[in-house]
Design a protein around this motif. Sequence first.
Motif, PDB file in Angstrom:
ATOM      1  N   THR A 128     -42.438 -25.254 -10.612  1.00  0.00           N
ATOM      2  CA  THR A 128     -41.895 -25.578  -9.296  1.00  0.00           C
ATOM      3  C   THR A 128     -42.007 -24.377  -8.359  1.00  0.00           C
ATOM      4  OG1 THR A 128     -40.355 -27.169 -10.260  1.00  0.00           O
ATOM      5  CG2 THR A 128     -39.845 -26.368  -8.054  1.00  0.00           C
ATOM      6  N   ALA A 129     -41.914 -23.168  -8.923  1.00  0.00           N
ATOM      7  CA  ALA A 129     -42.056 -21.948  -8.121  1.00  0.00           C
ATOM      8  C   ALA A 129     -43.503 -21.701  -7.702  1.00  0.00           C
ATOM      9  CB  ALA A 129     -41.528 -20.744  -8.893  1.00  0.00           C
ATOM     10  N   GLY A 130     -44.447 -22.416  -8.314  1.00  0.00           N
ATOM     11  CA  GLY A 130     -45.835 -22.302  -7.896  1.00  0.00           C
ATOM     12  C   GLY A 130     -46.802 -21.770  -8.920  1.00  0.00           C
ATOM     13  N   LEU A 131     -46.338 -21.499 -10.137  1.00  0.00           N
ATOM     14  CA  LEU A 131     -47.232 -20.990 -11.169  1.00  0.00           C
ATOM     15  C   LEU A 131     -47.946 -22.140 -11.877  1.00  0.00           C
ATOM     16  CD1 LEU A 131     -44.962 -18.253 -12.783  1.00  0.00           C
ATOM     17  CD2 LEU A 131     -47.015 -17.866 -11.424  1.00  0.00           C
ATOM     18  N   PRO A 132     -49.176 -21.924 -12.335  1.00  0.00           N
ATOM     19  CA  PRO A 132     -49.857 -22.952 -13.125  1.00  0.00           C
ATOM     20  C   PRO A 132     -49.187 -23.109 -14.485  1.00  0.00           C
ATOM     21  CG  PRO A 132     -51.152 -20.934 -13.065  1.00  0.00           C
ATOM     22  CD  PRO A 132     -50.017 -20.733 -12.107  1.00  0.00           C
ATOM     23  N   ALA A 133     -49.353 -24.275 -15.079  1.00  0.00           N
ATOM     24  CA  ALA A 133     -48.630 -24.585 -16.312  1.00  0.00           C
ATOM     25  C   ALA A 133     -48.988 -23.646 -17.451  1.00  0.00           C
ATOM     26  CB  ALA A 133     -48.901 -26.035 -16.719  1.00  0.00           C
ATOM     27  N   ASP A 134     -50.273 -23.262 -17.568  1.00  0.00           N
ATOM     28  CA  ASP A 134     -50.629 -22.391 -18.689  1.00  0.00           C
ATOM     29  C   ASP A 134     -49.973 -21.022 -18.565  1.00  0.00           C
ATOM     30  OD1 ASP A 134     -52.172 -21.706 -16.503  1.00  0.00           O
ATOM     31  OD2 ASP A 134     -54.045 -21.505 -17.615  1.00  0.00           O
ATOM     32  N   GLU A 135     -49.955 -20.479 -17.349  1.00  0.00           N
ATOM     33  CA  GLU A 135     -49.298 -19.189 -17.147  1.00  0.00           C
ATOM     34  C   GLU A 135     -47.792 -19.300 -17.343  1.00  0.00           C
ATOM     35  OE1 GLU A 135     -49.171 -15.553 -13.845  1.00  0.00           O
ATOM     36  OE2 GLU A 135     -50.448 -17.305 -13.520  1.00  0.00           O
ATOM     37  N   ALA A 136     -47.220 -20.417 -16.902  1.00  0.00           N
ATOM     38  CA  ALA A 136     -45.780 -20.634 -17.100  1.00  0.00           C
ATOM     39  C   ALA A 136     -45.431 -20.651 -18.582  1.00  0.00           C
ATOM     40  CB  ALA A 136     -45.361 -21.947 -16.445  1.00  0.00           C
ATOM     41  N   GLY A 137     -46.329 -21.183 -19.410  1.00  0.00           N
ATOM     42  CA  GLY A 137     -46.089 -21.186 -20.848  1.00  0.00           C
ATOM     43  C   GLY A 137     -46.059 -19.788 -21.431  1.00  0.00           C
ATOM     44  N   TRP A 138     -47.011 -18.950 -21.027  1.00  0.00           N
ATOM     45  CA  TRP A 138     -47.031 -17.569 -21.514  1.00  0.00           C
ATOM     46  C   TRP A 138     -45.765 -16.829 -21.096  1.00  0.00           C
ATOM     47  CZ3 TRP A 138     -52.262 -14.576 -21.696  1.00  0.00           C
ATOM     48  CH2 TRP A 138     -53.205 -15.337 -22.396  1.00  0.00           C
ATOM     49  N   ASP A 166     -33.305  -8.480 -15.140  1.00  0.00           N
ATOM     50  CA  ASP A 166     -33.630  -8.256 -13.726  1.00  0.00           C
ATOM     51  C   ASP A 166     -35.010  -7.617 -13.577  1.00  0.00           C
ATOM     52  OD1 ASP A 166     -31.282  -9.345 -12.804  1.00  0.00           O
ATOM     53  OD2 ASP A 166     -30.263  -7.426 -12.529  1.00  0.00           O
ATOM     54  N   VAL A 167     -35.324  -6.646 -14.437  1.00  0.00           N
ATOM     55  CA  VAL A 167     -36.641  -6.007 -14.390  1.00  0.00           C
ATOM     56  C   VAL A 167     -37.731  -7.032 -14.677  1.00  0.00           C
ATOM     57  CG1 VAL A 167     -38.131  -4.293 -15.506  1.00  0.00           C
ATOM     58  CG2 VAL A 167     -35.756  -3.717 -14.965  1.00  0.00           C
ATOM     59  N   PHE A 168     -37.484  -7.881 -15.666  1.00  0.00           N
ATOM     60  CA  PHE A 168     -38.438  -8.946 -16.003  1.00  0.00           C
ATOM     61  C   PHE A 168     -38.660  -9.855 -14.796  1.00  0.00           C
ATOM     62  CE2 PHE A 168     -39.476 -13.183 -17.521  1.00  0.00           C
ATOM     63  CZ  PHE A 168     -40.407 -12.962 -18.517  1.00  0.00           C
ATOM     64  N   LEU A 169     -37.583 -10.244 -14.147  1.00  0.00           N
ATOM     65  CA  LEU A 169     -37.689 -11.155 -13.007  1.00  0.00           C
ATOM     66  C   LEU A 169     -38.340 -10.474 -11.802  1.00  0.00           C
ATOM     67  CD1 LEU A 169     -34.239 -12.945 -13.314  1.00  0.00           C
ATOM     68  CD2 LEU A 169     -36.493 -13.970 -13.680  1.00  0.00           C
ATOM     69  N   ASP A 170     -38.074  -9.188 -11.609  1.00  0.00           N
ATOM     70  CA  ASP A 170     -38.731  -8.461 -10.518  1.00  0.00           C
ATOM     71  C   ASP A 170     -40.245  -8.473 -10.696  1.00  0.00           C
ATOM     72  OD1 ASP A 170     -36.308  -7.888  -9.366  1.00  0.00           O
ATOM     73  OD2 ASP A 170     -36.202  -5.825 -10.095  1.00  0.00           O
ATOM     74  N   GLY A 171     -40.704  -8.232 -11.922  1.00  0.00           N
ATOM     75  CA  GLY A 171     -42.135  -8.264 -12.187  1.00  0.00           C
ATOM     76  C   GLY A 171     -42.703  -9.664 -12.043  1.00  0.00           C
ATOM     77  N   LEU A 172     -41.934 -10.647 -12.490  1.00  0.00           N
ATOM     78  CA  LEU A 172     -42.384 -12.033 -12.382  1.00  0.00           C
ATOM     79  C   LEU A 172     -42.514 -12.459 -10.920  1.00  0.00           C
ATOM     80  CD1 LEU A 172     -43.113 -14.704 -13.672  1.00  0.00           C
ATOM     81  CD2 LEU A 172     -40.668 -15.152 -14.013  1.00  0.00           C
ATOM     82  N   ALA A 173     -41.632 -11.946 -10.067  1.00  0.00           N
ATOM     83  CA  ALA A 173     -41.700 -12.292  -8.645  1.00  0.00           C
ATOM     84  C   ALA A 173     -43.018 -11.856  -8.033  1.00  0.00           C
ATOM     85  CB  ALA A 173     -40.526 -11.658  -7.900  1.00  0.00           C
ATOM     86  N   LEU A 174     -43.575 -10.747  -8.510  1.00  0.00           N
ATOM     87  CA  LEU A 174     -44.868 -10.307  -8.009  1.00  0.00           C
ATOM     88  C   LEU A 174     -45.950 -11.334  -8.334  1.00  0.00           C
ATOM     89  CD1 LEU A 174     -44.796  -6.514  -8.962  1.00  0.00           C
ATOM     90  CD2 LEU A 174     -44.149  -7.587  -6.791  1.00  0.00           C
ATOM     91  N   ARG A 175     -45.862 -11.913  -9.516  1.00  0.00           N
ATOM     92  CA  ARG A 175     -46.819 -12.949  -9.895  1.00  0.00           C
ATOM     93  C   ARG A 175     -46.636 -14.197  -9.030  1.00  0.00           C
ATOM     94  NH1 ARG A 175     -50.964 -11.895 -13.761  1.00  0.00           N
ATOM     95  NH2 ARG A 175     -50.237 -10.165 -15.044  1.00  0.00           N
ATOM     96  N   VAL A 176     -45.396 -14.608  -8.874  1.00  0.00           N
ATOM     97  CA  VAL A 176     -45.125 -15.843  -8.140  1.00  0.00           C
ATOM     98  C   VAL A 176     -45.566 -15.732  -6.695  1.00  0.00           C
ATOM     99  CG1 VAL A 176     -43.287 -17.359  -7.309  1.00  0.00           C
ATOM    100  CG2 VAL A 176     -43.252 -16.536  -9.670  1.00  0.00           C
ATOM    101  N   HIS A 177     -45.386 -14.556  -6.112  1.00  0.00           N
ATOM    102  CA  HIS A 177     -45.717 -14.378  -4.701  1.00  0.00           C
ATOM    103  C   HIS A 177     -47.167 -13.942  -4.489  1.00  0.00           C
ATOM    104  CE1 HIS A 177     -41.646 -15.212  -3.734  1.00  0.00           C
ATOM    105  NE2 HIS A 177     -41.163 -14.120  -4.303  1.00  0.00           N
ATOM    106  N   GLY A 178     -47.952 -13.975  -5.559  1.00  0.00           N
ATOM    107  CA  GLY A 178     -49.387 -13.790  -5.412  1.00  0.00           C
ATOM    108  C   GLY A 178     -49.878 -12.383  -5.324  1.00  0.00           C
ATOM    109  N   ARG A 179     -49.065 -11.381  -5.652  1.00  0.00           N
ATOM    110  CA  ARG A 179     -49.546 -10.012  -5.609  1.00  0.00           C
ATOM    111  C   ARG A 179     -50.308  -9.702  -6.897  1.00  0.00           C
ATOM    112  NH1 ARG A 179     -44.072  -6.941  -3.468  1.00  0.00           N
ATOM    113  NH2 ARG A 179     -43.675  -8.308  -1.692  1.00  0.00           N
TER     114      ARG A 179
END
Length: 212
Positions: free
Chosen positions: A119-129, A193-206
């Motif tokens: 729902t946040a915008g990641l493809p399903a395969d990446e969401a699984g990893w 929080d560190v995990f989520l901060d890094g994940l946000a970079l992925r979600v926002h396309g950086r």
Amino acid sequence: MLLRRADVLRGALELLDAEGLDGLTMRKLGAALNVQAGGLYRHFANKEALLDAMADQLLEGVGAPLPPGPWQEQVRTLGQRLRAALLARRDGARVVAGTYVTGGTTLGVGAAVVDVLCTAGLPADEAGWITFALFYYVLGHTIEEQAQARLPVHDDWPSRLGRSDDTVSPDFATALRAVVAADPGERFRYGLDVFLDGLALRVHGRPAPPQE
């Protein structure tokens, strides 16, 4: 009284609390339930099947519907629920980490994380990893928490680290003392929080940093 599958599972979880994972045997479980160990195999083909069912039971409620909110908060909620569920039983994290369960409860937890990430915008395969990476973090942290809680008072983790102050650098000694002094829940939240901060970079396309 006829022994039911639910009775065996409940007895196994109670024995886990009393004896820990290393003390959980089919013989002891049969004795606790006042049946021959062979009678347990009518419900579970072997100990591995029993541990799978226990692991699935331990995660009950983790995948319950999430309150509305940002995806980061929903993932954080799932991570905190998972940690709480694992800590609710002695050696709970070891039980879950040692199994590869496809029960409905376990799959429901994984599906909840994947749904949030997709729902946040990641493809399903990446969401699984990412879902498995989240599980690995929670399991690893919780296994360490439960292991440290079993250390004897006269030889606990702070005592062991205190004896190493003269053999490590001052900065490393300070870092170790900070880890020991922190509440485990606080350390868990920080890491999440560190995990989520890094994940946000992925979600926002950086782009991710290059691997060395």
